[in-house]
Design a protein around this motif. Structure first.
Motif, short mmCIF file in Angstrom:
data_model
loop_
_atom_site.label_atom_id
_atom_site.label_comp_id
_atom_site.label_asym_id
_atom_site.label_seq_id
_atom_site.Cartn_x
_atom_site.Cartn_y
_atom_site.Cartn_z
N MET A 1 0.99 -1.17 0.01
CA MET A 1 -0.17 0.09 -0.16
C MET A 1 0.96 1.19 0.02
N VAL A 2 1.14 1.91 -1.08
CA VAL A 2 1.93 3.07 -1.27
C VAL A 2 1.29 4.25 -0.79
N VAL A 3 1.63 5.13 0.30
CA VAL A 3 1.03 6.37 0.77
C VAL A 3 1.74 7.46 0.14
N GLN A 4 0.79 8.31 -0.52
CA GLN A 4 1.19 9.48 -0.93
C GLN A 4 1.14 10.68 -0.24
N ASP A 5 0.08 10.61 0.69
CA ASP A 5 -0.02 11.61 1.96
C ASP A 5 -0.69 11.01 2.90
N LEU A 6 -0.56 11.48 4.25
CA LEU A 6 -1.21 10.83 5.43
C LEU A 6 -2.64 10.91 5.47
N LEU B 1 3.02 -0.72 4.45
CA LEU B 1 2.56 0.32 4.13
C LEU B 1 3.66 1.25 3.88
N ASP B 2 3.70 1.59 2.66
CA ASP B 2 5.17 2.04 1.82
C ASP B 2 5.06 3.73 2.04
N PHE B 3 5.78 4.38 2.85
CA PHE B 3 6.10 5.74 2.81
C PHE B 3 7.18 6.25 1.87
N ALA B 4 8.13 5.35 1.90
CA ALA B 4 9.22 5.59 1.17
C ALA B 4 9.14 5.98 -0.33
N LYS B 5 8.18 5.26 -0.91
CA LYS B 5 8.47 5.52 -2.37
C LYS B 5 7.85 7.09 -2.80
N ASN B 6 7.12 7.50 -1.73
CA ASN B 6 6.88 9.19 -1.84
C ASN B 6 7.78 9.92 -0.95
N GLU C 1 -4.69 -3.10 14.29
CA GLU C 1 -5.60 -3.79 13.38
C GLU C 1 -5.18 -4.87 12.53
N PHE C 2 -4.12 -4.43 11.72
CA PHE C 2 -3.87 -5.37 10.71
C PHE C 2 -2.14 -5.55 10.86
N PRO C 3 -1.94 -6.73 10.31
CA PRO C 3 -0.36 -6.94 10.32
C PRO C 3 0.42 -6.13 9.34
N ILE C 4 1.13 -5.29 9.61
CA ILE C 4 1.72 -3.97 8.87
C ILE C 4 3.27 -4.22 9.09
N LEU C 5 4.03 -4.42 7.59
CA LEU C 5 5.40 -4.07 7.59
C LEU C 5 5.51 -2.42 7.19
N LEU C 6 6.19 -1.66 7.88
CA LEU C 6 6.56 -0.24 7.67
C LEU C 6 7.64 -0.07 6.51
N SER C 7 7.47 0.47 5.56
CA SER C 7 8.61 1.06 4.95
C SER C 7 8.71 2.64 4.75
N ALA C 8 9.79 3.03 5.36
CA ALA C 8 10.03 4.49 5.54
C ALA C 8 11.68 4.70 5.69
N ALA D 1 4.14 -2.25 14.98
CA ALA D 1 3.93 -2.95 13.56
C ALA D 1 4.56 -4.14 13.73
N ALA D 2 4.18 -4.93 12.89
CA ALA D 2 4.69 -6.38 12.73
C ALA D 2 6.05 -6.34 12.15
N GLY D 3 6.52 -5.43 11.65
CA GLY D 3 7.91 -5.62 10.87
C GLY D 3 8.12 -4.32 10.38
N ILE D 4 9.33 -4.35 9.34
CA ILE D 4 9.69 -3.29 8.39
C ILE D 4 10.14 -3.79 7.09
N SER D 5 10.12 -3.00 6.12
CA SER D 5 10.55 -3.42 4.78
C SER D 5 11.75 -2.47 4.49
N VAL D 6 12.74 -3.08 3.87
CA VAL D 6 14.04 -2.44 3.35
C VAL D 6 14.07 -2.64 1.81
N ARG D 7 15.02 -1.82 1.25
CA ARG D 7 15.28 -1.99 -0.18
C ARG D 7 16.63 -2.60 -0.55
N GLY D 8 16.76 -3.10 -1.62
CA GLY D 8 18.15 -3.07 -2.07
C GLY D 8 18.53 -2.11 -2.99
#
Length: 215
Positions: free
Chosen positions: A106-111, A133-138, A159-166, A182-189
Motif C-alpha cells: 500500500m503506497v502512501v502519497q499523503d497521510l 505500508l510504503d511511505f518511502a516511495k513518495n 488492526e492489521f499485520p503491517i510492515l512499515l517502509s520508510a 508494527a509487525a515489522g519493516i521493509s527495506v530495499r536493495g
C-alpha cells in the motif's frame, strides 16, 4: 537474530542477497514485474537463490493476472508473493485458494489517505498475510509521519499485520516499532558500486539497532 520481521525488497544482485540473508531477514524479495525499473529476470533470481539459505523467497508483482502469478509460483518455487495495491480481489482470492502467502503493498502519497487505505485493507484482510505500508516511495520520512504514529498509524498497526517502509533513522527504529506496534519493516536493495562490492553503512546501523541475542 532480529527483534522484528524484516522484508528485503527489490533485490537484484548477489551482494544484496547474501547481506540480507546473513542478517536473517524473513523474506528476500525479487521484482518479477517486467515493467519495473528493478525487474530481475527469473534466471538471474534462480542463480542468486542458490547462494542463500534460511530466507523465504518472495516474488514481487504488480497488476499481473492470477494465472501468471500462480505460474511463476509453481515454476520458480516461490515461498510467497507481493502484489500491488490495485491488485483485484479475484487475484487475491485465487492466490489465497492456492495457499500462496500474500503480502500487499500500500503506497502512501499523503497521510490523509490512511482512511481510504484502511478501508482497502479491511476488504482484503482475509486474503492477505501482511500489508506493506510504503511511505518511502513518495519520500515520506519518519519525521513526516511521527506525529501520526500514536494516532491513526498505531490504530492501523493494531488492526492489521503491517510492515512499515520508510526512511527510519537507525537510532529511532526501536521507537518506531514500540510506538506503532508494527509487525515489522521493509527495506530495499540497490545497485552495486561495482560487481561484488557495495557499502552497507546505513543498513548496518539499522540492522545493528534491530539485533538481539539468544541467551
Amino acid at each position: 537474530m532480529l527483534k522484528t520481521k524484516v522484508k528485503a525488497s527489490a533485490v537484484t544482485n548477489l551482494t544484496d542477497a547474501r547481506y540480507f540473508a546473513a542478517w536473517e531477514v524473513e523474506w528476500l524479495g525479487f521484482n518479477l514485474d517486467t515493467g519495473a525499473a528493478d525487474y530481475i529476470p527469473p534466471a538471474n533470481m534462480e542463480a542468486i537463490r542458490e547462494w542463500v539459505d534460511g530466507v523465504k523467497i518472495l516474488g514481487e508483482f504488480n497488476l499481473q493476472a492470477n494465472d501468471e502469478i500462480l505460474g511463476a509460483v509453481d515454476m520458480l518455487q516461490l515461498d510467497a508473493v507481493q502484489v500491488g495495491m490495485f491488485a483485484d480481489l479475484q487475484t487475491l482470492k485465487a492466490l489465497h485458494k492456492a495457499e500462496v502467502p500474500v503480502i500487499q503493498e500500500m503506497v502512501v502519497q499523503d497521510l490523509s489517505e490512511l482512511d481510504a487505505i484502511a478501508t482497502q485493507m479491511k476488504a482484503n484482510e482475509d486474503q492477505v498475510q501482511y500489508f506493506v505500508l510504503d511511505f518511502a516511495k513518495n519520500n515520506l520520512k519518519w519525521a513526516d509521519i511521527q506525529s501520526n504514529a500514536q494516532g491513526q498509524l498505531q490504530e492501523l498497526c493494531g488492526e492489521f499485520p503491517i510492515l512499515l517502509s520508510a526512511d527510519f533513522p537507525a537510532g529511532q527504529v526501536e521507537e518506531v516499532l514500540e510506538t506503532t506496534a508494527a509487525a515489522g519493516i521493509s527495506v530495499r536493495g540497490g545497485e552495486e558500486e561495482k560487481v561484488g562490492y557495495k557499502s552497507f553503512d546505513k543498513l548496518d546501523d539499522l540492522f545493528e539497532a534491530l539485533e538481539t541475542f539468544e541467551e
